[in-house]
Write an enzyme that holds these catalytic residues in place. Structure first.
Site, PDB file in Angstrom:
ATOM      1  N   ILE A  77     -27.976  14.781   5.035  1.00 47.72           N
ATOM      2  CA  ILE A  77     -28.903  15.904   5.173  1.00 47.72           C
ATOM      3  C   ILE A  77     -30.055  16.046   4.026  1.00 47.72           C
ATOM      4  O   ILE A  77     -31.078  16.286   4.319  1.00 47.72           O
ATOM      5  CB  ILE A  77     -28.133  17.428   5.078  1.00 47.72           C
ATOM      6  N   LEU A  78     -29.740  15.559   2.697  1.00 45.14           N
ATOM      7  CA  LEU A  78     -30.505  15.671   1.846  1.00 45.14           C
ATOM      8  C   LEU A  78     -31.518  14.278   1.575  1.00 45.14           C
ATOM      9  O   LEU A  78     -32.236  14.292   0.694  1.00 45.14           O
ATOM     10  CB  LEU A  78     -30.072  16.197   0.467  1.00 45.14           C
ATOM     11  N   GLY A 102       0.781  -1.215  -0.265  1.00 43.81           N
ATOM     12  CA  GLY A 102      -0.038  -0.085   0.044  1.00 43.81           C
ATOM     13  C   GLY A 102       0.863   1.233   0.071  1.00 43.81           C
ATOM     14  O   GLY A 102       1.708   1.460  -0.982  1.00 43.81           O
ATOM     15  N   SER A 103       0.575   2.018   0.956  1.00 42.78           N
ATOM     16  CA  SER A 103       1.286   3.446   0.980  1.00 42.78           C
ATOM     17  C   SER A 103       2.527   3.306   1.808  1.00 42.78           C
ATOM     18  O   SER A 103       3.511   4.424   1.628  1.00 42.78           O
ATOM     19  CB  SER A 103       0.564   4.333   1.912  1.00 42.78           C
ATOM     20  N   GLU A 119      -2.037   8.577  -2.484  1.00 42.93           N
ATOM     21  CA  GLU A 119      -0.988   9.593  -2.232  1.00 42.93           C
ATOM     22  C   GLU A 119      -0.694   9.665  -0.710  1.00 42.93           C
ATOM     23  O   GLU A 119      -0.295  10.579  -0.146  1.00 42.93           O
ATOM     24  CB  GLU A 119      -1.331  10.970  -2.683  1.00 42.93           C
ATOM     25  N   GLY A 120      -0.603   8.328   0.085  1.00 43.11           N
ATOM     26  CA  GLY A 120      -0.649   8.270   1.288  1.00 43.11           C
ATOM     27  C   GLY A 120      -1.769   8.392   2.086  1.00 43.11           C
ATOM     28  O   GLY A 120      -2.387   9.622   2.069  1.00 43.11           O
TER      29      GLY A 120
END
Length: 411
Positions: A362-363, A143-144, A388-389
């Site tokens: 909310i909607l 992964g990161s 990007e991390g």
């Protein structure tokens, strides 16, 4: 001292980009979200013609501020890009990521390449047919955690030979096979050296041994291709390495490569803010249609629950924006912004995730319906908290810098 008032140049550029986002990107959002892997070629060609010489393009020519440059003439490249990226992502984050430009690969070349390499690899983006750059560092098992990279680069005469697998490469297909672009690949030249052995290499398009084996089917940013690339005895010239080939005993070389993220994390943060603002603007308009107008300037105790939620969403986005502008401004001034870039990325990724989820909440049915774009923005948002991390990785960077710990002491 940083000035939070945008210059007339940046304001004018922001207005122009917003027009593009509203008139050319929003009308395409549904179509290319529903039809992943199709390419909006008319839009891409238009953006290539409009932006290939624009300073907004990430990566660019890697020019830095000159030592004798007057403060008034200080470059605003990073801040200009951050403001423009927010507008483009307000239009559609997937379409923004699909625009031909040097991309993250270009940012790596600009951050770690020599002047000769910047010219050799980046000048192509100023002419000819649309081209893409990409950066490949994520691997299936790590992964990161770039320090755990397993892809190898073995020196063989005047070449390096790359072997390994990279996943989730943004614009990987277009950079590797469908244009005259390139992919920047992170690999280790000496596993026993740990982080100090990690180097970045530029692999030209259609180099034998580099194969795109898969394009991901994703939850969000579906207009952008995200590729898995396999490197099998992929031979590249030895002068395609970015930075020094020497494996030092310290991790200074690795830190140099990580400088790439100091340039790209503010850009990702800006994209997150653009998505969040799109959701916020939509929610405000929907509430006003129902006669609910958010009241400012009164005591919090007199606000309704929706008004308090809405203001908290606004505040979180504004905080993320100021962090992003500061990180971008520091980069423009030639200042080290490692801490600020990670702060901006961590804050913006979390803020956009929370803001879009709250907007849908909310909607209610209006937010959850696929007839409108709000649910799409919620799907587009989450990746900003991951790539990007991840947020956790960036918070770790922030903690190390503030507390003065090394990666060995705090991991």
């Amino acid at each position: 001292m940083i000035d939070f008032e945008l210059s007339p140049e940046i304001k004018n550029n922001r207005d122009m980009v917003h027009m593009v986002a509203e008139q050319y990107m929003r009308p395409l959002s549904h179509q290319f979200d529903e039809n992943e892997h199709e390419k909006p070629w008319d839009f891409l060609n238009m953006m290539w013609e409009a932006s290939r010489n624009s300073p907004v393009s990430i990566g660019g020519d890697g020019k830095k501020k000159k030592a004798d440059q007057e403060p008034s003439a200080a470059p605003q490249r990073g801040l200009l890009a951050a403001v423009a990226i927010e507008e483009l992502s307000w239009g559609d984050a997937g379409l923004y990521l699909s625009i031909p430009n040097p991309g993250l690969g270009g940012a790596a070349v600009a951050a770690a390449g020599t002047p000769e390499q910047r010219q050799r690899f980046l000048d192509r983006f100023k002419s000819g047919k649309p081209k893409w750059g990409a950066m490949a560092y994520t691997e299936p098992h790590c992964g990161s955690d770039t320090a755990a990279i397993q892809t190898t680069a073995r020196r063989d005469g005047d070449s390096y030979v790359l072997n390994g697998t990279k996943i989730f490469v943004t614009s990987g297909l277009m950079a590797a096979e469908k244009s005259e672009g390139f992919v920047v690949v992170w690999a280790t030249v000496d596993k026993s050296a740990g982080r100090a052995g990690i180097k970045a290499f530029v692999v030209e398009n259609n180099t034998p041994g580099m194969t795109v084996v898969k394009c991901e089917n994703k939850m969000g940013i579906r207009a952008s291709d995200t590729a898995m690339i396999v490197f099998e005895d992929c031979r590249i010239p030895s002068d395609n390495i970015l930075g020094s080939p020497v494996v030092q005993e310290t991790t200074e070389g690795f830190k140099g490569a990580m400088a790439t993220f100091d340039a790209t994390r503010p850009a990702v943060a800006a994209s997150a803010i653009g998505i969040g603002r799109a959701a916020l603007d939509f929610t405000r308009e929907a509430l006003e249609k129902e006669g609910v107008k958010v009241r400012y300037g009164i005591a919090r105790a007199r606000l309704t629950a929706i008004e308090r939620d809405f203001m908290e969403m606004e505040a979180n986005l504004q905080a993320a924006r100021l962090l992003t502008w500061r990180a971008s401004w520091m980069m423009d001034q030639g200042m080290r912004n490692n801490l600020e870039a990670s702060m901006a990325k961590a804050k913006a990724g979390l803020a956009v995730t929370q803001v879009t989820q709250k907007a849908v909440e909310i909607l209610g049915p209006l937010g959850y319906s696929r007839q409108l774009l709000l649910e799409k923005w919620m799907r587009d948002a989450k990746i900003n908290d991951i790539f990007e991390g991840t947020q956790q990785i960036n918070l770790m960077v922030v903690a190390r810098r503030i507390l003065g710990y090394s990666s060995k002491e705090l991991n």
